[in-house]
Design an enzyme around this catalytic site. Structure first.
Site, mmCIF file in Angstrom:
data_model
loop_
_atom_site.group_PDB
_atom_site.id
_atom_site.type_symbol
_atom_site.label_atom_id
_atom_site.label_comp_id
_atom_site.label_asym_id
_atom_site.label_seq_id
_atom_site.Cartn_x
_atom_site.Cartn_y
_atom_site.Cartn_z
ATOM 1 N N THR A 112 93.164 -53.306 22.882
ATOM 2 C CA THR A 112 93.539 -54.208 23.983
ATOM 3 C C THR A 112 95.046 -54.117 24.222
ATOM 4 O O THR A 112 95.814 -53.957 23.271
ATOM 5 C CB THR A 112 93.151 -55.651 23.613
ATOM 6 O OG1 THR A 112 91.735 -55.711 23.445
ATOM 7 C CG2 THR A 112 93.552 -56.644 24.706
ATOM 8 N N GLY A 113 95.436 -54.237 25.492
ATOM 9 C CA GLY A 113 96.871 -54.262 25.795
ATOM 10 C C GLY A 113 97.247 -53.203 26.813
ATOM 11 O O GLY A 113 96.424 -52.366 27.202
ATOM 12 N N SER A 114 98.509 -53.213 27.220
ATOM 13 C CA SER A 114 98.947 -52.333 28.308
ATOM 14 C C SER A 114 98.909 -50.858 27.906
ATOM 15 O O SER A 114 98.552 -49.998 28.713
ATOM 16 C CB SER A 114 100.347 -52.721 28.773
ATOM 17 O OG SER A 114 101.262 -52.654 27.695
ATOM 18 N N ASP A 123 94.217 -48.189 19.553
ATOM 19 C CA ASP A 123 94.689 -49.531 19.897
ATOM 20 C C ASP A 123 96.216 -49.538 19.946
ATOM 21 O O ASP A 123 96.865 -48.624 19.429
ATOM 22 C CB ASP A 123 94.179 -50.537 18.837
ATOM 23 C CG ASP A 123 94.164 -51.968 19.341
ATOM 24 O OD1 ASP A 123 94.709 -52.245 20.422
ATOM 25 O OD2 ASP A 123 93.595 -52.834 18.635
ATOM 26 N N LYS A 134 99.671 -57.557 15.226
ATOM 27 C CA LYS A 134 98.923 -57.431 16.463
ATOM 28 C C LYS A 134 98.491 -58.819 16.915
ATOM 29 O O LYS A 134 98.527 -59.764 16.143
ATOM 30 C CB LYS A 134 97.692 -56.528 16.256
ATOM 31 C CG LYS A 134 98.078 -55.065 16.154
ATOM 32 C CD LYS A 134 96.896 -54.135 15.993
ATOM 33 C CE LYS A 134 95.779 -54.323 16.965
ATOM 34 N NZ LYS A 134 96.198 -54.275 18.395
ATOM 35 N N GLY A 135 98.088 -58.891 18.184
ATOM 36 C CA GLY A 135 97.618 -60.183 18.691
ATOM 37 C C GLY A 135 98.482 -60.743 19.797
ATOM 38 O O GLY A 135 98.233 -61.837 20.288
ATOM 39 N N GLY A 136 99.498 -59.951 20.202
ATOM 40 C CA GLY A 136 100.324 -60.389 21.325
ATOM 41 C C GLY A 136 99.468 -60.662 22.560
ATOM 42 O O GLY A 136 99.768 -61.556 23.352
ATOM 43 N N GLU A 168 89.907 -57.211 17.494
ATOM 44 C CA GLU A 168 90.616 -55.963 17.162
ATOM 45 C C GLU A 168 90.507 -55.668 15.671
ATOM 46 O O GLU A 168 90.301 -54.521 15.263
ATOM 47 C CB GLU A 168 92.098 -56.074 17.549
ATOM 48 C CG GLU A 168 92.337 -56.002 19.050
ATOM 49 C CD GLU A 168 93.779 -56.267 19.440
ATOM 50 O OE1 GLU A 168 94.161 -55.827 20.531
ATOM 51 O OE2 GLU A 168 94.515 -56.918 18.684
HETATM 52 C C1 5RP Z 1 96.541 -57.384 21.750
HETATM 53 C C2 5RP Z 1 97.367 -56.495 20.904
HETATM 54 C C3 5RP Z 1 98.030 -55.361 21.587
HETATM 55 O O1 5RP Z 1 97.596 -54.180 21.005
HETATM 56 C C4 5RP Z 1 99.502 -55.486 21.419
HETATM 57 O O2 5RP Z 1 99.901 -56.736 21.958
HETATM 58 C C5 5RP Z 1 100.260 -54.359 22.107
HETATM 59 O O3 5RP Z 1 100.200 -54.503 23.480
HETATM 60 P P1 5RP Z 1 100.943 -53.542 24.487
HETATM 61 O O4 5RP Z 1 100.286 -52.211 24.379
HETATM 62 O O5 5RP Z 1 100.718 -54.210 25.839
HETATM 63 O O6 5RP Z 1 102.401 -53.501 24.135
HETATM 64 O O7 5RP Z 1 97.481 -56.646 19.722
HETATM 65 O O8 5RP Z 1 95.988 -58.437 21.008
#
Ligand code: 5RP
Length: 222
Positions: free
Chosen positions: A25-27, A80, A93-95, A102
């Protein structure tokens, strides 16, 4: 070039036909999923499992099929992102709020690869607030416990209301500062009643693909 793009693109090298692939998950993961969807015809027999509603919806829009985790026998590889990675490849993780699924997907994967831009690399974890998923019932008592432990907790809000995870839980973000011993802290926090999962991902990533503006680097867990 965008470092997240370069890391996501490099991760395609690890994709083979006929594997079950966990989608993070995430950008950064979304860039990866986009690239993968564009090259879908290069592969056959790929089965996808997802780590969040956000990723499921994103992948479905691109025409990928998501199989429920309960319906697969095993996961070969998960790609991921991460919020912070130290030199032992432990991470936070978890932002994006998806840490529980995850971690479940990661712990059930034969291999885990994280894709990050180089700003995520740190000597010691903890500058990024540590997300802790908790059940809503009695969350204030956990906030008090975290305060006693000097973890600087703050309930995550979205539009002024508690952020709700895919499992209908809350997230408490802890501004801890340097986490000298993530391997000790993870079980200590997880044992507190009401804590569902901790955003410390210790000994989970096998490889980290780091994107810079002009290159990628592969880090491997020793
Ligand atoms: C989501 C996460 C994401 O992997 C993490 O926040 C990184 O995100 P990004 O690729 O947008 O920087 O742990 O729960």
């Amino acid at each position: 070039m965008n470092p997240k793009f370069l890391a996501a693109q490099k991760a395609l090298d690890y994709i083979k036909s006929n594997i079950t692939l966990g989608l993070g998950t995430g950008s950064t993961t979304e860039i990866f999923i986009k690239l993968l969807a564009k090259r879908a015809t290069d592969y056959s027999g790929l089965i996808f499992v997802s780590t969040s509603t956000q990723t499921t919806n994103f992948a479905l829009k691109l025409g990928l099929t998501i199989t429920p985790f309960e319906e697969v026998d095993s996961i070969d590889l998960t790609i991921d992102g991460a919020d912070e990675v130290d030199n032992k490849l432990n991470g936070i993780k978890g932002g994006g709020g998806a840490l529980l699924f995850e971690k479940i997907i990661a712990k059930n994967s034969k291999e885990c690869i994280w894709i990050v831009d180089s700003t995520k690399l740190v000597d010691t974890l903890g500058a990024f607030p540590l997300p802790i998923e908790v059940i809503p019932f009695g969350y204030k008592s956990l906030i008090k416990k975290f305060e006693t432990k000097k973890l600087n907790p703050k309930l995550r809000l979205l539009n002024g209301k508690p952020f709700i995870t895919d499992s209908q839980n809350y997230i408490i973000d802890c501004r801890i500062g340097k986490i000298e011993n993530p391997l000790e802290l993870e079980p200590e926090l997880k044992l507190l009643t009401g804590v569902v999962e901790v955003g410390l991902f210790n000994n989970i990533a096998d490889k980290v693909v780091v994107g810079y503006t002009d290159k990628t680097e592969i880090l491997e867990r020793k």
